[in-house]
Design a protein around this motif. Structure first.
Motif, PDB file in Angstrom:
ATOM      1  N   LEU A  62       0.822  -1.211   0.000  1.00  0.00           N
ATOM      2  CA  LEU A  62       0.000   0.000   0.000  1.00  0.00           C
ATOM      3  C   LEU A  62       0.859   1.266   0.000  1.00  0.00           C
ATOM      4  N   ILE A  63       1.912   1.285   0.816  1.00  0.00           N
ATOM      5  CA  ILE A  63       2.787   2.467   0.865  1.00  0.00           C
ATOM      6  C   ILE A  63       3.506   2.661  -0.463  1.00  0.00           C
ATOM      7  N   SER A  64       3.830   1.553  -1.155  1.00  0.00           N
ATOM      8  CA  SER A  64       4.577   1.663  -2.408  1.00  0.00           C
ATOM      9  C   SER A  64       3.765   2.315  -3.529  1.00  0.00           C
ATOM     10  N   VAL A  65       2.450   2.370  -3.386  1.00  0.00           N
ATOM     11  CA  VAL A  65       1.616   3.011  -4.414  1.00  0.00           C
ATOM     12  C   VAL A  65       1.030   4.320  -3.904  1.00  0.00           C
ATOM     13  N   GLN A  66       1.650   4.903  -2.878  1.00  0.00           N
ATOM     14  CA  GLN A  66       1.221   6.179  -2.336  1.00  0.00           C
ATOM     15  C   GLN A  66       2.383   7.165  -2.321  1.00  0.00           C
ATOM     16  N   ASP A  67       2.044   8.435  -2.178  1.00  0.00           N
ATOM     17  CA  ASP A  67       3.049   9.463  -1.915  1.00  0.00           C
ATOM     18  C   ASP A  67       3.210   9.541  -0.397  1.00  0.00           C
ATOM     19  N   PHE A  68       4.151   8.769   0.115  1.00  0.00           N
ATOM     20  CA  PHE A  68       4.261   8.552   1.558  1.00  0.00           C
ATOM     21  C   PHE A  68       5.627   9.022   2.028  1.00  0.00           C
ATOM     22  N   ARG A  69       5.637  10.219   2.651  1.00  0.00           N
ATOM     23  CA  ARG A  69       6.876  10.772   3.180  1.00  0.00           C
ATOM     24  C   ARG A  69       6.692  11.046   4.671  1.00  0.00           C
ATOM     25  N   GLY A  76      -0.960  11.137   8.144  1.00  0.00           N
ATOM     26  CA  GLY A  76      -1.743  10.035   7.606  1.00  0.00           C
ATOM     27  C   GLY A  76      -2.601  10.388   6.415  1.00  0.00           C
ATOM     28  N   ASP A  77      -2.269  11.442   5.645  1.00  0.00           N
ATOM     29  CA  ASP A  77      -3.069  11.835   4.485  1.00  0.00           C
ATOM     30  C   ASP A  77      -2.333  11.504   3.191  1.00  0.00           C
ATOM     31  N   ALA A  78      -1.897  10.239   3.069  1.00  0.00           N
ATOM     32  CA  ALA A  78      -1.132   9.830   1.893  1.00  0.00           C
ATOM     33  C   ALA A  78      -2.022   9.811   0.656  1.00  0.00           C
ATOM     34  N   GLU A  79      -1.451  10.235  -0.472  1.00  0.00           N
ATOM     35  CA  GLU A  79      -2.178  10.290  -1.742  1.00  0.00           C
ATOM     36  C   GLU A  79      -1.805   9.095  -2.594  1.00  0.00           C
ATOM     37  N   PHE A  80      -2.795   8.499  -3.226  1.00  0.00           N
ATOM     38  CA  PHE A  80      -2.562   7.359  -4.115  1.00  0.00           C
ATOM     39  C   PHE A  80      -1.943   7.849  -5.423  1.00  0.00           C
ATOM     40  N   TYR A 294       9.626   6.964   2.158  1.00  0.00           N
ATOM     41  CA  TYR A 294       9.175   5.630   2.529  1.00  0.00           C
ATOM     42  C   TYR A 294       8.444   4.945   1.384  1.00  0.00           C
ATOM     43  N   ASP A 295       7.880   5.731   0.488  1.00  0.00           N
ATOM     44  CA  ASP A 295       7.198   5.147  -0.656  1.00  0.00           C
ATOM     45  C   ASP A 295       8.192   4.469  -1.599  1.00  0.00           C
ATOM     46  N   LEU A 296       9.314   5.159  -1.894  1.00  0.00           N
ATOM     47  CA  LEU A 296      10.334   4.559  -2.749  1.00  0.00           C
ATOM     48  C   LEU A 296      11.009   3.372  -2.067  1.00  0.00           C
ATOM     49  N   GLY A 297      11.204   3.468  -0.753  1.00  0.00           N
ATOM     50  CA  GLY A 297      11.786   2.341  -0.032  1.00  0.00           C
ATOM     51  C   GLY A 297      10.889   1.115  -0.075  1.00  0.00           C
ATOM     52  N   SER A 298       9.591   1.300   0.092  1.00  0.00           N
ATOM     53  CA  SER A 298       8.657   0.178  -0.004  1.00  0.00           C
ATOM     54  C   SER A 298       8.610  -0.381  -1.416  1.00  0.00           C
TER      55      SER A 298
END
Length: 327
Positions: A62-69, A76-80, A294-298
């Motif tokens: 899930l994190i890998s397909v979000q903009d998660f920094r 907790g407002d990650a964008e898909f 964290y998105d790129l790491g996932s």
């Protein structure tokens, strides 16, 4: 001549006997084959295991397909964003360099582990009882050493000032190794990590292969020697075909363990010097921690899983094809 009469069971005792069970036998508490109680008893353990295994994987996907920094981690407002992170990694030349280094590292480690383990297992099989016990006990002790403790020991062995390796080489007349910084050079740091991984992995593989070797019937060895076969021919024609399933199982496990090696590299070199010891698991952590991506790491972790799964799928397909040809 007295007449011998057969002892008969009284009718009342015969009537009191319980009838023989006609259906399937039941255990204590009435738990038969169709009873749900065994499944209910193991359900908590199974559910806990599935939660611990599947939830982190699903969360990483899930994190890998979000903009998660860092901001998304706190608020907790990650964008898909779909596959944008994967496209970013696949278009980065540095990522492909890490992939190449990972496969080189895996190939070197696995080949060294399997060769040394096979030789140790063959040697152990030919030793006497006392020597065999000493060797097996030593392998178990090496295997039991914690990963971080073994990594720390190797760091001190190759320390530039207090390491026993430099002192030994200097004592042998190699003055150029006095104060030599092993971890400041990419090639030597890579070699030390390989030696550490091999040293930690050989005990398990050797003990497993030795357990397979002792199951080979001695009559087959005697027949092969009577036919004039040498040691190499005996191993190739008699020993290896019989222990091949266990050999292939150990090989697949070593591929997995080597492919995901992280602790040793992170504790010893952090992927350095430069990027000399950075393989995919280390690259994923570096990407996640360096800029809080964290998105790129996932995404890098998921690509690592896919690459490892692809290697194993190709390996098992080839294995099953060879087994089918032999049948």
């Amino acid at each position: 001549m007295p007449t011998v009469r057969e002892r008969s069971v009284p009718r009342e005792a015969a009537r009191r006997r319980p009838p023989a069970p006609s259906g399937p036998a039941r255990g204590r508490g009435g738990a038969g084959r169709g009873s749900p109680w065994p499944y209910l008893l193991i359900a908590p353990a199974v559910l806990g295991m599935l939660y611990l295994l599947l939830y982190p994987l699903a969360r990483a996907v899930l994190i890998s397909v979000q903009d998660f920094r860092l901001r998304q981690l706190i608020l907790g407002d990650a964008e898909f964003v779909g596959l944008r992170n994967y496209r970013t990694l696949l278009g980065d030349p540095e990522f492909w360099e890490v992939v190449r280094r990972t496969f080189v590292f895996m190939a070197v480690c696995v080949v060294a582990i399997m060769v040394l383990s096979t030789l140790v297992a063959l040697m152990t099989e030919r030793l006497g009882r006392v020597a065999r016990t000493v060797v097996l006990s030593s392998l178990v002790l090496v295997w039991a050493v914690p990963v971080v403790a073994a990594t720390t020991v190797f760091q001190w062995l190759f320390h530039s000032e207090f390491g026993i390796v430099n002192e030994t080489l200097t004592g042998l007349g190699l003055d150029s190794y006095e104060g030599y910084t092993w971890f400041a050079h990419g090639g030597t740091a890579f070699a030390i990590v390989v030696v550490l991984i091999v040293w930690q992995s050989v005990p398990f593989a050797a003990i497993t292969l030795y357990s397979a070797l002792v199951t080979v019937p001695a009559e087959l060895y005697e027949s092969a020697r009577m036919d004039g076969a040498g040691g190499t021919r005996v191993f190739r024609s008699v020993t290896f075909p019989l222990v091949r399933p266990i050999f292939m199982l150990v090989l697949s496990l070593e591929v997995i363990w080597t492919f995901k090696a992280f602790v040793q590299i992170w504790v010893m070199t952090r992927g350095g010097p430069g990027e000399a010891t950075t393989i995919l698991p280390v690259y994923a952590v570096q990407t996640a921690l360096a800029g809080q991506r964290y998105d790129l790491g996932s995404a890098a972790s998921m690509l690592t899983v896919l690459l490892m799964s692809g290697v194993l799928v190709l390996y098992f397909r080839q294995l099953f094809r060879q087994e089918g040809e032999q049948l």
